[in-house]
Motif scaffolding. Structure first.
Motif, PDB file in Angstrom:
ATOM      1  N   LEU A  68     -10.589  -2.776  10.048  1.00 20.97           N
ATOM      2  CA  LEU A  68      -9.203  -2.599  10.472  1.00 20.97           C
ATOM      3  C   LEU A  68      -8.934  -3.336  11.775  1.00 20.97           C
ATOM      4  CD1 LEU A  68      -8.377   1.149   9.684  1.00 20.97           C
ATOM      5  CD2 LEU A  68      -8.088  -0.874   8.253  1.00 20.97           C
ATOM      6  N   ALA A  69      -9.917  -3.324  12.678  1.00 16.91           N
ATOM      7  CA  ALA A  69      -9.748  -4.040  13.941  1.00 16.91           C
ATOM      8  C   ALA A  69      -9.574  -5.538  13.700  1.00 16.91           C
ATOM      9  CB  ALA A  69     -10.942  -3.780  14.852  1.00 16.91           C
ATOM     10  N   THR A  70     -10.318  -6.078  12.734  1.00 16.32           N
ATOM     11  CA  THR A  70     -10.192  -7.496  12.399  1.00 16.32           C
ATOM     12  C   THR A  70      -8.848  -7.784  11.749  1.00 16.32           C
ATOM     13  OG1 THR A  70     -12.587  -7.678  12.103  1.00 16.32           O
ATOM     14  CG2 THR A  70     -11.232  -9.399  11.108  1.00 16.32           C
ATOM     15  N   LEU A  71      -8.433  -6.920  10.827  1.00 18.44           N
ATOM     16  CA  LEU A  71      -7.154  -7.124  10.144  1.00 18.44           C
ATOM     17  C   LEU A  71      -5.981  -7.013  11.119  1.00 18.44           C
ATOM     18  CD1 LEU A  71      -7.761  -5.160   6.818  1.00 18.44           C
ATOM     19  CD2 LEU A  71      -7.590  -7.640   7.105  1.00 18.44           C
ATOM     20  N   LYS A  72      -6.119  -6.180  12.133  1.00 20.82           N
ATOM     21  CA  LYS A  72      -5.059  -6.058  13.132  1.00 20.82           C
ATOM     22  C   LYS A  72      -4.770  -7.411  13.783  1.00 20.82           C
ATOM     23  CE  LYS A  72      -3.932  -3.868  17.549  1.00 20.82           C
ATOM     24  NZ  LYS A  72      -4.400  -2.991  18.646  1.00 20.82           N
ATOM     25  N   LEU A  74      -5.327 -10.341  12.390  1.00 20.54           N
ATOM     26  CA  LEU A  74      -4.973 -11.354  11.391  1.00 20.54           C
ATOM     27  C   LEU A  74      -3.599 -11.136  10.765  1.00 20.54           C
ATOM     28  CD1 LEU A  74      -8.416 -11.564   9.530  1.00 20.54           C
ATOM     29  CD2 LEU A  74      -7.468 -13.252  11.128  1.00 20.54           C
ATOM     30  N   LEU A  75      -3.150  -9.874  10.718  1.00 22.54           N
ATOM     31  CA  LEU A  75      -1.886  -9.542  10.079  1.00 22.54           C
ATOM     32  C   LEU A  75      -0.796  -9.354  11.128  1.00 22.54           C
ATOM     33  CD1 LEU A  75      -3.249  -6.999   7.434  1.00 22.54           C
ATOM     34  CD2 LEU A  75      -2.534  -9.367   7.013  1.00 22.54           C
ATOM     35  N   GLY A  76       0.430  -9.105  10.664  1.00 19.01           N
ATOM     36  CA  GLY A  76       1.525  -8.965  11.612  1.00 19.01           C
ATOM     37  C   GLY A  76       2.635  -8.076  11.108  1.00 19.01           C
ATOM     38  N   GLU A  77       3.777  -8.180  11.750  1.00 20.14           N
ATOM     39  CA  GLU A  77       4.936  -7.332  11.485  1.00 20.14           C
ATOM     40  C   GLU A  77       5.293  -7.311  10.000  1.00 20.14           C
ATOM     41  OE1 GLU A  77       7.954  -4.772  12.695  1.00 20.14           O
ATOM     42  OE2 GLU A  77       6.673  -5.859  14.128  1.00 20.14           O
ATOM     43  N   GLY A  78       5.413  -6.092   9.452  1.00 20.80           N
ATOM     44  CA  GLY A  78       5.831  -5.921   8.071  1.00 20.80           C
ATOM     45  C   GLY A  78       4.712  -5.903   7.060  1.00 20.80           C
ATOM     46  N   ASP A  79       3.509  -6.299   7.460  1.00 21.00           N
ATOM     47  CA  ASP A  79       2.372  -6.252   6.542  1.00 21.00           C
ATOM     48  C   ASP A  79       1.881  -4.809   6.388  1.00 21.00           C
ATOM     49  OD1 ASP A  79       2.508  -9.003   6.322  1.00 21.00           O
ATOM     50  OD2 ASP A  79       0.997  -9.358   7.867  1.00 21.00           O
ATOM     51  N   VAL A  80       1.087  -4.563   5.352  1.00 21.95           N
ATOM     52  CA  VAL A  80       0.593  -3.208   5.080  1.00 21.95           C
ATOM     53  C   VAL A  80      -0.892  -3.251   4.762  1.00 21.95           C
ATOM     54  CG1 VAL A  80       0.759  -1.171   3.580  1.00 21.95           C
ATOM     55  CG2 VAL A  80       2.824  -2.453   4.177  1.00 21.95           C
ATOM     56  N   VAL A  81      -1.637  -2.338   5.387  1.00 20.99           N
ATOM     57  CA  VAL A  81      -3.047  -2.144   5.066  1.00 20.99           C
ATOM     58  C   VAL A  81      -3.192  -0.811   4.343  1.00 20.99           C
ATOM     59  CG1 VAL A  81      -5.365  -1.771   5.998  1.00 20.99           C
ATOM     60  CG2 VAL A  81      -3.877  -3.514   7.001  1.00 20.99           C
ATOM     61  N   ILE A  82      -3.936  -0.832   3.253  1.00 26.50           N
ATOM     62  CA  ILE A  82      -4.201   0.378   2.478  1.00 26.50           C
ATOM     63  C   ILE A  82      -5.692   0.697   2.569  1.00 26.50           C
ATOM     64  CG2 ILE A  82      -4.164   1.428   0.176  1.00 26.50           C
ATOM     65  CD1 ILE A  82      -1.939  -0.573  -0.561  1.00 26.50           C
ATOM     66  N   ASP A  83      -6.015   1.900   3.008  1.00 31.88           N
ATOM     67  CA  ASP A  83      -7.410   2.353   2.968  1.00 31.88           C
ATOM     68  C   ASP A  83      -7.576   3.224   1.733  1.00 31.88           C
ATOM     69  OD1 ASP A  83      -9.967   3.263   3.279  1.00 31.88           O
ATOM     70  OD2 ASP A  83      -9.642   4.270   5.196  1.00 31.88           O
ATOM     71  N   GLY A  84      -8.253   2.678   0.722  1.00 30.83           N
ATOM     72  CA  GLY A  84      -8.451   3.396  -0.530  1.00 30.83           C
ATOM     73  C   GLY A  84      -9.844   3.957  -0.697  1.00 30.83           C
ATOM     74  N   GLY A  85     -10.667   3.864   0.352  1.00 27.26           N
ATOM     75  CA  GLY A  85     -12.019   4.409   0.269  1.00 27.26           C
ATOM     76  C   GLY A  85     -12.041   5.896   0.563  1.00 27.26           C
ATOM     77  N   ASN A  86     -13.241   6.473   0.542  1.00 24.62           N
ATOM     78  CA  ASN A  86     -13.396   7.897   0.817  1.00 24.62           C
ATOM     79  C   ASN A  86     -13.494   8.132   2.324  1.00 24.62           C
ATOM     80  OD1 ASN A  86     -13.277   8.796  -1.822  1.00 24.62           O
ATOM     81  ND2 ASN A  86     -15.479   8.646  -2.139  1.00 24.62           N
ATOM     82  N   SER A  87     -12.438   7.780   3.028  1.00 23.09           N
ATOM     83  CA  SER A  87     -12.389   7.989   4.470  1.00 23.09           C
ATOM     84  C   SER A  87     -11.956   9.412   4.782  1.00 23.09           C
ATOM     85  CB  SER A  87     -11.411   7.005   5.116  1.00 23.09           C
ATOM     86  OG  SER A  87     -11.874   5.682   5.013  1.00 23.09           O
ATOM     87  N   LEU A  98      -3.254   2.449  15.461  1.00 21.53           N
ATOM     88  CA  LEU A  98      -3.867   1.185  15.867  1.00 21.53           C
ATOM     89  C   LEU A  98      -3.117   0.002  15.272  1.00 21.53           C
ATOM     90  CD1 LEU A  98      -6.415  -0.337  17.099  1.00 21.53           C
ATOM     91  CD2 LEU A  98      -7.358  -0.196  14.780  1.00 21.53           C
ATOM     92  N   LEU A  99      -2.857   0.061  13.981  1.00 20.85           N
ATOM     93  CA  LEU A  99      -2.180  -1.049  13.303  1.00 20.85           C
ATOM     94  C   LEU A  99      -0.709  -1.144  13.688  1.00 20.85           C
ATOM     95  CD1 LEU A  99      -3.809  -0.617   9.774  1.00 20.85           C
ATOM     96  CD2 LEU A  99      -4.316  -2.385  11.467  1.00 20.85           C
ATOM     97  N   ALA A 100      -0.100  -0.002  13.996  1.00 17.54           N
ATOM     98  CA  ALA A 100       1.322   0.009  14.362  1.00 17.54           C
ATOM     99  C   ALA A 100       1.585  -0.760  15.647  1.00 17.54           C
ATOM    100  CB  ALA A 100       1.818   1.445  14.500  1.00 17.54           C
ATOM    101  N   GLU A 101       0.546  -0.925  16.465  1.00 14.68           N
ATOM    102  CA  GLU A 101       0.697  -1.705  17.697  1.00 14.68           C
ATOM    103  C   GLU A 101       1.116  -3.143  17.406  1.00 14.68           C
ATOM    104  OE1 GLU A 101      -3.018  -1.366  19.693  1.00 14.68           O
ATOM    105  OE2 GLU A 101      -2.836   0.794  20.065  1.00 14.68           O
ATOM    106  N   LYS A 102       0.809  -3.620  16.192  1.00 15.45           N
ATOM    107  CA  LYS A 102       1.212  -4.973  15.771  1.00 15.45           C
ATOM    108  C   LYS A 102       2.318  -4.939  14.725  1.00 15.45           C
ATOM    109  CE  LYS A 102      -0.550  -8.614  15.955  1.00 15.45           C
ATOM    110  NZ  LYS A 102      -1.850  -9.090  15.439  1.00 15.45           N
ATOM    111  N   GLY A 103       2.899  -3.745  14.497  1.00 17.51           N
ATOM    112  CA  GLY A 103       3.943  -3.624  13.486  1.00 17.51           C
ATOM    113  C   GLY A 103       3.419  -3.623  12.071  1.00 17.51           C
TER     114      GLY A 103
END
Length: 313
Positions: A68-72, A74-87, A98-103
């Motif tokens: 997630l730190a890496t994707l933060k 690489l991605l930007g405003e309006g993008d979406v990350v989905i965590d589908g694992g057993n977190s 964390l991700l909202a800091e970049k929109g």
């Protein structure tokens, strides 16, 4: 539609194929060069084109923070990350913040279906905002089973993983009930064909289920389960369910007992049961087995022992 998928293991690889079968273009990344479509995460994101870009993370819990730190970055405003694992569901709000800091939007999705999901579809339990869910809805529709069920927007961030955690806790309890019933049937001289009994339960009974079908399948392959050691791991979600029950003051005795039964399965010789055996010997004179003695009293001895033990107790 185009999306990224990180983690192409047993479930992730099948999910990629099911999505592609539905016409969704998937760029997958995995550390295994034989499986990956991208050289690294930067390459994956680069192949997705313009925003809104959607990246689904299907990784073990230990690998999620770094990813997630890496994707933060690489991605930007309006993008979406989905965590589908057993977190763990308690990680979801911090991850979203964390991700909202970049929109960047965040969805947590509990996924059930195992290795059968490619053919049958995956049950999806989604947590997050309606806005972000709408962006990913075609993905969910492609992954879910056919028909009206198998998908739910369970609530805000954390709701998807919480629902999946409870799902797995229930699963623990059901599996333990089938297992105890199987052991009881095999211990009874009155029953000649235990696999046939389980097979008969698949229709017309209130305990029929997919798990029961899997029990039958396992017995067809190995009727007495002679080639399977009685050792069962837990994915972590059973523990989290018990912890949530404690935190919310909700009693979960069946789920808790099923979790503890898995712990017992990992002990070659239970230290606690050593003391139980010693106490039974002290108050009732019951037989104690030596460390290298594997024999057990026969059924008639055990039945008689119960009455004698009660009298001596």
């Amino acid at each position: 539609m185009k999306m990224g998928l990180i983690g192409l293991g047993k479930m992730g690889g099948n999910m990629r194929q099911r999505l592609r079968n539905a016409g969704i273009e998937v760029v997958g990344y995995d550390r295994d060069p034989a499986l990956t479509d991208a050289a690294d995460l930067a390459d994956l994101v680069g192949q997705l084109g313009d925003s809104p870009r959607i990246v689904w993370v299907m990784l073990p819990i230990q690998a999620v923070p770094e990813t997630l730190a890496t994707l933060k970055e690489l991605l930007g405003e309006g993008d979406v990350v989905i965590d589908g694992g057993n977190s763990k569901w308690t990680h979801d709000v911090p991850n979203a913040e964390l991700l909202a800091e970049k929109g960047i939007g965040y969805l947590d999705v509990g996924v059930s279906g195992g290795v059968w999901g490619l053919e049958n579809g995956y049950a999806l339990m989604v947590g997050g905002s309606k806005e972000n869910v709408a962006k990913a809805l075609p993905i969910f529709e492609a992954l879910k089973p056919e028909g009206p069920y198998g998908y739910v927007h369970a609530g805000g961030v954390g709701a998807g993983h919480f629902a999946k955690m409870v799902h797995n806790g229930i699963e623990y309890g059901i599996m333990q009930s089938y297992a105890e019933g199987w052991e009881l049937l095999t211990a009874a001289s009155a029953v000649d064909d235990v696999p046939a009994v389980f097979e008969s339960w698949q229709e017309g009974t209130v305990i029929k289920s997919w798990l029961l079908e899997l029990c039958v399948r396992a017995m067809q392959e190995d009727p007495n389960l002679d080639h399977i050691r009685g050792y069962a791991e837990d994915s972590g979600e059973g523990r989290w369910t018990v912890e949530a029950g404690i935190d919310l003051a909700v009693p979960t005795p069946a789920i808790t007992a099923s979790l503890y039964a898995r712990f017992v399965s990992r002990q070659e010789d239970s230290p606690a049961m050593k003391l139980v055996a010693a106490m039974r010997n002290q108050f009732g004179g019951h037989k104690v087995l030596a460390e290298d003695e594997n024999s057990r009293d026969d059924a008639s001895d055990r039945l008689g022992e119960g009455a004698a033990g009660r009298a001596k107790a």
